[in-house]
Design a protein around this motif. Structure first.
Motif, mmCIF file in Angstrom:
data_model
loop_
_atom_site.group_PDB
_atom_site.id
_atom_site.type_symbol
_atom_site.label_atom_id
_atom_site.label_comp_id
_atom_site.label_asym_id
_atom_site.label_seq_id
_atom_site.Cartn_x
_atom_site.Cartn_y
_atom_site.Cartn_z
ATOM 1 N N GLY A 89 -7.051 -23.881 14.900
ATOM 2 C CA GLY A 89 -7.588 -23.706 16.248
ATOM 3 C C GLY A 89 -6.722 -24.360 17.292
ATOM 4 O O GLY A 89 -6.168 -25.423 17.085
ATOM 5 N N VAL A 90 -6.544 -23.685 18.401
ATOM 6 C CA VAL A 90 -5.780 -24.244 19.508
ATOM 7 C C VAL A 90 -6.608 -25.325 20.166
ATOM 8 O O VAL A 90 -7.820 -25.191 20.315
ATOM 9 C CB VAL A 90 -5.439 -23.134 20.522
ATOM 10 C CG1 VAL A 90 -4.652 -23.689 21.699
ATOM 11 C CG2 VAL A 90 -4.678 -22.023 19.841
ATOM 12 N N PRO A 91 -6.002 -26.440 20.547
ATOM 13 C CA PRO A 91 -6.773 -27.492 21.224
ATOM 14 C C PRO A 91 -7.517 -26.933 22.414
ATOM 15 O O PRO A 91 -7.023 -26.078 23.138
ATOM 16 C CB PRO A 91 -5.682 -28.488 21.654
ATOM 17 C CG PRO A 91 -4.578 -28.262 20.683
ATOM 18 C CD PRO A 91 -4.601 -26.802 20.352
ATOM 19 N N HIS A 92 -8.714 -27.449 22.637
ATOM 20 C CA HIS A 92 -9.538 -26.913 23.719
ATOM 21 C C HIS A 92 -8.886 -27.086 25.081
ATOM 22 O O HIS A 92 -9.203 -26.377 26.020
ATOM 23 C CB HIS A 92 -10.913 -27.591 23.707
ATOM 24 C CG HIS A 92 -11.764 -27.163 22.551
ATOM 25 N ND1 HIS A 92 -12.221 -25.876 22.397
ATOM 26 C CD2 HIS A 92 -12.218 -27.859 21.476
ATOM 27 C CE1 HIS A 92 -12.944 -25.783 21.289
ATOM 28 N NE2 HIS A 92 -12.955 -26.983 20.707
ATOM 29 N N GLU A 93 -7.948 -28.064 25.186
ATOM 30 C CA GLU A 93 -7.279 -28.254 26.463
ATOM 31 C C GLU A 93 -6.486 -27.014 26.855
ATOM 32 O O GLU A 93 -6.212 -26.785 28.015
ATOM 33 C CB GLU A 93 -6.337 -29.465 26.392
ATOM 34 C CG GLU A 93 -7.039 -30.814 26.387
ATOM 35 C CD GLU A 93 -7.676 -31.143 25.055
ATOM 36 O OE1 GLU A 93 -7.496 -30.351 24.101
ATOM 37 O OE2 GLU A 93 -8.339 -32.189 24.958
ATOM 38 N N ASP A 94 -6.079 -26.192 25.845
ATOM 39 C CA ASP A 94 -5.278 -25.021 26.123
ATOM 40 C C ASP A 94 -6.103 -23.743 26.150
ATOM 41 O O ASP A 94 -5.565 -22.662 26.308
ATOM 42 C CB ASP A 94 -4.169 -24.886 25.058
ATOM 43 C CG ASP A 94 -3.241 -26.086 25.060
ATOM 44 O OD1 ASP A 94 -2.699 -26.388 23.997
ATOM 45 O OD2 ASP A 94 -3.068 -26.699 26.121
ATOM 46 N N SER A 95 -7.400 -23.825 25.947
ATOM 47 C CA SER A 95 -8.232 -22.643 25.922
ATOM 48 C C SER A 95 -9.304 -22.732 27.002
ATOM 49 O O SER A 95 -9.735 -23.813 27.402
ATOM 50 C CB SER A 95 -8.892 -22.481 24.545
ATOM 51 O OG SER A 95 -9.710 -23.599 24.260
ATOM 52 N N GLU A 96 -9.762 -21.588 27.449
ATOM 53 C CA GLU A 96 -10.783 -21.534 28.495
ATOM 54 C C GLU A 96 -12.162 -21.648 27.866
ATOM 55 O O GLU A 96 -12.449 -21.024 26.837
ATOM 56 C CB GLU A 96 -10.656 -20.213 29.251
ATOM 57 C CG GLU A 96 -11.640 -20.068 30.395
ATOM 58 C CD GLU A 96 -11.477 -18.770 31.140
ATOM 59 O OE1 GLU A 96 -12.310 -18.479 32.019
ATOM 60 O OE2 GLU A 96 -10.517 -18.037 30.822
ATOM 61 N N ILE A 97 -12.999 -22.462 28.457
ATOM 62 C CA ILE A 97 -14.369 -22.633 27.978
ATOM 63 C C ILE A 97 -15.274 -21.744 28.811
ATOM 64 O O ILE A 97 -15.346 -21.880 30.029
ATOM 65 C CB ILE A 97 -14.811 -24.107 28.085
ATOM 66 C CG1 ILE A 97 -13.906 -25.000 27.239
ATOM 67 C CG2 ILE A 97 -16.266 -24.268 27.660
ATOM 68 C CD1 ILE A 97 -14.190 -26.478 27.413
ATOM 69 N N ASP A 98 -15.935 -20.812 28.163
ATOM 70 C CA ASP A 98 -16.787 -19.874 28.887
ATOM 71 C C ASP A 98 -18.054 -19.640 28.067
ATOM 72 O O ASP A 98 -18.094 -18.783 27.181
ATOM 73 C CB ASP A 98 -16.047 -18.558 29.122
ATOM 74 C CG ASP A 98 -16.850 -17.593 29.986
ATOM 75 O OD1 ASP A 98 -17.831 -18.049 30.611
ATOM 76 O OD2 ASP A 98 -16.503 -16.402 30.024
ATOM 77 N N VAL A 99 -19.075 -20.443 28.318
ATOM 78 C CA VAL A 99 -20.359 -20.298 27.627
ATOM 79 C C VAL A 99 -21.469 -20.276 28.673
ATOM 80 O O VAL A 99 -21.270 -20.661 29.831
ATOM 81 C CB VAL A 99 -20.607 -21.452 26.616
ATOM 82 C CG1 VAL A 99 -19.565 -21.430 25.519
ATOM 83 C CG2 VAL A 99 -20.612 -22.792 27.327
ATOM 84 N N VAL A 100 -22.629 -19.848 28.250
ATOM 85 C CA VAL A 100 -23.776 -19.766 29.150
ATOM 86 C C VAL A 100 -24.693 -20.955 28.888
ATOM 87 O O VAL A 100 -25.131 -21.164 27.758
ATOM 88 C CB VAL A 100 -24.538 -18.447 28.943
ATOM 89 C CG1 VAL A 100 -25.782 -18.406 29.840
ATOM 90 C CG2 VAL A 100 -23.632 -17.262 29.225
ATOM 91 N N VAL A 101 -24.962 -21.732 29.936
ATOM 92 C CA VAL A 101 -25.854 -22.889 29.814
ATOM 93 C C VAL A 101 -27.235 -22.468 30.295
ATOM 94 O O VAL A 101 -27.391 -21.991 31.433
ATOM 95 C CB VAL A 101 -25.337 -24.077 30.654
ATOM 96 C CG1 VAL A 101 -26.278 -25.264 30.522
ATOM 97 C CG2 VAL A 101 -23.926 -24.453 30.233
ATOM 98 N N PRO A 102 -28.258 -22.629 29.468
ATOM 99 C CA PRO A 102 -29.617 -22.257 29.908
ATOM 100 C C PRO A 102 -30.153 -23.257 30.931
ATOM 101 O O PRO A 102 -30.277 -24.449 30.647
ATOM 102 C CB PRO A 102 -30.426 -22.306 28.601
ATOM 103 C CG PRO A 102 -29.689 -23.281 27.736
ATOM 104 C CD PRO A 102 -28.230 -23.135 28.081
ATOM 105 N N THR A 103 -30.413 -22.788 32.103
ATOM 106 C CA THR A 103 -30.926 -23.664 33.169
ATOM 107 C C THR A 103 -32.429 -23.439 33.356
ATOM 108 O O THR A 103 -33.006 -22.463 32.871
ATOM 109 C CB THR A 103 -30.193 -23.384 34.489
ATOM 110 O OG1 THR A 103 -30.371 -22.006 34.842
ATOM 111 C CG2 THR A 103 -28.711 -23.677 34.344
ATOM 112 N N GLU A 104 -33.040 -24.372 34.066
ATOM 113 C CA GLU A 104 -34.467 -24.263 34.349
ATOM 114 C C GLU A 104 -34.677 -23.360 35.554
ATOM 115 O O GLU A 104 -33.742 -23.077 36.312
ATOM 116 C CB GLU A 104 -35.046 -25.657 34.576
ATOM 117 C CG GLU A 104 -34.909 -26.548 33.338
ATOM 118 C CD GLU A 104 -35.508 -27.930 33.539
ATOM 119 O OE1 GLU A 104 -35.853 -28.274 34.694
ATOM 120 O OE2 GLU A 104 -35.624 -28.666 32.544
#
Length: 212
Positions: A89-104
């Protein structure tokens, strides 16, 4: 007397002819031997030159084969390293983080910039007994940090299960976080300092690790 002299002269003539013929024969034989030896020497020199040339070819070709082998090994090593990097796996510093956070449903959302280290307090959530970071995480805990960024991402070097990065929001006095593997990160804030948590703990698979 004249007759004897004439006879003697006649007898000398064949002898002279024989001598001359012998000289000619010897000369021809010498020439033949000379050409034979000279031709043999020439052939030997040509054979020697061919051998030297062949040896030179072998000597000069060996480094080329060695160089090609070295190049091939280098390429294989580079490919192997690339494969290992891809598999791990490529270090997360070199990859884009794109997830959905469930908000209230309501409540203002905010973010902050801060880095925290474990303060040494760890509780077993099943027994309620204190344990050490070394018992839970081994030697990897010594340089572990949990970092929150103002762009809504977080990175956790204490987490070793693959959920070491994700996104978060601050809403209604809580930190809501989701990892890159779409798992919720259980963060409980016990004290705030303005918009930044002053103390909180994270549940790592049945162990509460405290920060701040």
């Amino acid at each position: 007397m004249a007759g004897r002299h004439a006879q003697k002269s006649k007898s000398k003539a064949p002898i002279v002819i024989i001598i001359i013929a012998s000289v000619l024969v010897l000369g021809a034989a010498g020439v033949a031997v000379f050409f034979f030896m000279n031709n043999g020497r020439t052939q030997a020199e040509e054979a020697s030159a061919t051998t030297v040339s062949s040896e030179a070819t072998v000597i000069t070709s060996a480094p080329t084969e060695k160089t090609e082998a070295t190049t091939a090994k280098t390429e294989e090593k580079t490919e192997a390293e690339a494969t290992v990097q891809t598999e791990t796996g490529v270090p997360h510093e070199d990859s884009e983080i794109d997830v959905v956070v469930p908000t209230e449903e309501s409540g203002e959302i905010s973010f902050f910039d801060a880095t925290f280290i474990p303060n040494g307090r760890v509780l077993d959530t099943y027994s309620g007994e204190p344990v050490t970071l070394r018992e839970v995480f081994g030697e990897g805990f010594s340089d572990a940090v949990l970092t929150f960024n103002s762009d809504g991402t977080y990175r956790d070097t204490l987490e070793k299960s693959g959920d070491d990065a994700g996104q978060y929001v601050v809403q209604n006095g809580k930190i809501i976080a989701t990892s890159v593997h779409d798992r919720n990160k259980q963060i409980t804030v016990t004290e705030w300092n303005g918009d930044t948590p002053a103390e909180f703990y994270v549940d790592y698979g049945g162990f509460q690790v405290w920060f701040g």
